[in-house]
Design a protein around this motif. Sequence first.
Motif, mmCIF file in Angstrom:
data_model
loop_
_atom_site.group_PDB
_atom_site.id
_atom_site.type_symbol
_atom_site.label_atom_id
_atom_site.label_comp_id
_atom_site.label_asym_id
_atom_site.label_seq_id
_atom_site.Cartn_x
_atom_site.Cartn_y
_atom_site.Cartn_z
ATOM 1 N N TYR A 105 0.843 -1.200 0.000
ATOM 2 C CA TYR A 105 0.000 0.000 0.000
ATOM 3 C C TYR A 105 0.880 1.253 0.000
ATOM 4 C CZ TYR A 105 -3.784 3.105 1.626
ATOM 5 O OH TYR A 105 -4.697 4.118 1.753
ATOM 6 N N ILE A 114 -3.906 5.161 -7.158
ATOM 7 C CA ILE A 114 -5.085 4.685 -6.424
ATOM 8 C C ILE A 114 -5.787 3.525 -7.160
ATOM 9 C CG2 ILE A 114 -7.301 5.361 -5.395
ATOM 10 C CD1 ILE A 114 -6.076 8.185 -5.038
ATOM 11 N N ARG A 118 -6.627 -0.152 -5.538
ATOM 12 C CA ARG A 118 -7.971 -0.755 -5.520
ATOM 13 C C ARG A 118 -7.937 -2.149 -6.165
ATOM 14 N NH1 ARG A 118 -11.311 3.462 -6.898
ATOM 15 N NH2 ARG A 118 -10.537 3.383 -9.012
ATOM 16 N N ALA A 121 -6.309 -4.539 -3.716
ATOM 17 C CA ALA A 121 -7.185 -4.740 -2.543
ATOM 18 C C ALA A 121 -8.358 -5.642 -2.928
ATOM 19 C CB ALA A 121 -7.685 -3.395 -2.019
ATOM 20 N N ARG B 118 -11.122 -4.628 2.294
ATOM 21 C CA ARG B 118 -12.347 -3.842 2.119
ATOM 22 C C ARG B 118 -12.108 -2.382 2.521
ATOM 23 N NH1 ARG B 118 -15.063 -3.497 -0.764
ATOM 24 N NH2 ARG B 118 -17.112 -3.110 0.119
ATOM 25 N N LEU B 120 -9.307 -0.699 2.254
ATOM 26 C CA LEU B 120 -8.576 0.005 1.191
ATOM 27 C C LEU B 120 -9.450 0.227 -0.039
ATOM 28 C CD1 LEU B 120 -4.919 -1.321 1.170
ATOM 29 C CD2 LEU B 120 -5.994 0.384 2.608
ATOM 30 N N GLU B 121 -10.254 -0.762 -0.359
ATOM 31 C CA GLU B 121 -11.166 -0.599 -1.504
ATOM 32 C C GLU B 121 -12.092 0.586 -1.251
ATOM 33 O OE1 GLU B 121 -12.540 -4.253 -4.150
ATOM 34 O OE2 GLU B 121 -13.130 -4.488 -2.077
ATOM 35 N N LEU B 123 -11.570 3.163 0.750
ATOM 36 C CA LEU B 123 -10.877 4.456 0.729
ATOM 37 C C LEU B 123 -10.472 4.851 -0.692
ATOM 38 C CD1 LEU B 123 -10.043 6.701 2.712
ATOM 39 C CD2 LEU B 123 -7.744 5.778 2.649
ATOM 40 N N SER B 124 -10.370 3.856 -1.570
ATOM 41 C CA SER B 124 -9.959 4.193 -2.944
ATOM 42 C C SER B 124 -11.049 5.005 -3.663
ATOM 43 C CB SER B 124 -9.587 2.937 -3.725
ATOM 44 O OG SER B 124 -10.731 2.158 -3.949
ATOM 45 N N LEU B 126 -11.937 7.698 -2.510
ATOM 46 C CA LEU B 126 -11.481 9.066 -2.256
ATOM 47 C C LEU B 126 -10.245 9.328 -3.124
ATOM 48 C CD1 LEU B 126 -12.079 11.443 -0.151
ATOM 49 C CD2 LEU B 126 -10.101 10.571 1.073
ATOM 50 N N ASP B 127 -10.432 10.219 -4.090
ATOM 51 C CA ASP B 127 -9.339 10.455 -5.038
ATOM 52 C C ASP B 127 -8.377 11.501 -4.473
ATOM 53 O OD1 ASP B 127 -7.794 10.351 -7.250
ATOM 54 O OD2 ASP B 127 -9.068 11.661 -8.464
ATOM 55 N N ALA B 131 -3.924 11.450 1.032
ATOM 56 C CA ALA B 131 -4.631 10.715 2.092
ATOM 57 C C ALA B 131 -4.124 9.271 2.125
ATOM 58 C CB ALA B 131 -6.130 10.741 1.830
ATOM 59 N N HIS B 132 -3.934 8.697 0.943
ATOM 60 C CA HIS B 132 -3.443 7.313 0.881
ATOM 61 C C HIS B 132 -2.004 7.215 1.388
ATOM 62 C CE1 HIS B 132 -6.853 5.420 -1.109
ATOM 63 N NE2 HIS B 132 -7.021 6.583 -1.729
#
Lengths: 264, 323
Positions: A105, A114, A118, A121, B118, B120-121, B123-124, B126-127, B131-132
């Motif tokens: 990550y 990102i 995804r 994940a 789940r 991370l999915e 939060l993804s 949020l573009d 933040a990531h």
Amino acid sequence: MNTSEMNIQQLKQKIASQVRHPFLAKFIPEPIIDEDKLVILSSIMDHTTLSPVKREQYVITTMLVQIALDTHDLVTLTDEDDEKETIRTRQLTVLAGDYYSGLYYYLLSKLDDIPMIRTLAGAIKEINELKMELYYKDVDSFQEFLASLKKIESLLIQRVATYVQKTTINDMAGEWLLAKRLIDEKTSYQEGKFSPVIDLLVRKPGSLETSTQVMLSLEQMLQKHITRLEATVSQLPIHFKWLKSYIHMAIHDKFYEKPIVEEG
Amino acid sequence: MKLAMIYSFLKQDLAKIEDAVNETIQSENPVLREASGQLLHAGGKRIRPVFVLLAGKFGDYNLERMKAVAVSLELIHTASLVHDDVIDEAELRRGQPTIKSKWDNRIAMYTGDYIFARSLENLSTLDNPRAHQILAKTMVELCLGEIDQIQDKYTVEQNFRNYLRRIKRKTAILIAASCRLGAIAANATKETELALYRYGYFVGMSYQIIDDVLDFTASEKDLGKPAGSDLLHGNITLPVLFSMEDKEFKQQLVDMFKSEEELTSADIEPLLEKIQSNGSIERSLEVSDQYLSKAYQSLSELPNLRAKQTLKGIAKYIGKRRA
């Protein structure tokens, strides 16, 4: 990045340096970097238009996810008689897996990627759902069991391949990784080591009642899969030349147990 | 006053987050669905989502964006608890059987990994790459903190810096990240974001120090485990570090740790008595208070909003926590 023996070894070193942690290294085995998966991933990336940095990072982060998943598979069940060493190994195995997941990550977040975060994940989620299914469901048929196992082994790579829109080798990857897993399980079992697959088949009998029957079925299945795999490999486009020769060698090394001499 | 009363004005938004958390872990696999829900349904203070929402009030508060961050942080926290129970061999959490005890370690590993994925999915959606980056770094630090904790067990030769780094990684950074990510999701100014981050960090440090003090001062009923459990398991916390300034105490501890595997509550009783009477509890609480003062100071940089009063109230509550 063009897949070659040297390139694979360099990638292996980079992954190893990512996961290296002095305290973990003292108490738990160094994580195994699955070279076959590395080769497949690297070959997929060869044919993308991604920048060399991204290609390399995609291979490294996908392998980190694989290592994290594999590490968590090594977490043992609790036994009242567990000694301090066993407990500490288990504790550190849990944390090591979490750490490797965190690293995937972290690396992708530094690339601001990102969508790839995804993708990976999503694959972790699906793989754990499949593992849970396999662990908890009675085996209705050997075929069904193998189908789940194949998905568990290949889903991560296939999701990445789909993400980079290079799915040509998806079928071959599924066949190869399942065959490889079965060979590894068979070898483990024959060496008297624990084989989760064979254990599961023996424990949850269904139509399979003894380990001898399981081994026989496994052997027959393997023969079939290897034949199918060889056919799939031969159909790969010409630009997968290096991969084709790698897999042919690997099939002979692992399955026929007699190394072939490289041509030329 | 109960903690939930302090942030009661967030009740509706928190309920929506609770629903979203539940929705996010609805796996098609029944065992996974039940195991994931097990811990979340057992309650919990949801303090990380609270910090996210409060921080968001200092910017452009948009519930959908806040929700993405709050749900992910709660799930990351939950996933880490599921795995922690395997590490600690815990049978109960929040009064309910742990996943590893109701099923087994393997199910706990799958469940924790599933919840993490789940998170991370989720939060993804949020573009916002920053933040990531912050969350990813926090997660790596959290793991390193836990590894440090195992490394430092039964090791008497450690100093305040070891301890502070450990509790920072173990507790403070996730609270700090909650505040910071809430501010980022609300597009707050950089100054606001950093002030909130510092607040979260200082409150988190104070919280953990008090937790470590309570291990010696609270009753078994309040703790849900015997007093002195940390010490019994080889964890050197702040009151023990202060107590070790007394050479006799330190020697006793060294001798005791030589037979760490046979150590019982009765063995550590004499040391507990010393810790409770030698002033180390008071000194630890002073350190906690210093962190709290810094937390208040960080808040002073923020505009006077209701959220600011609430953050102050939470810090005060944490500082007074005695059970």
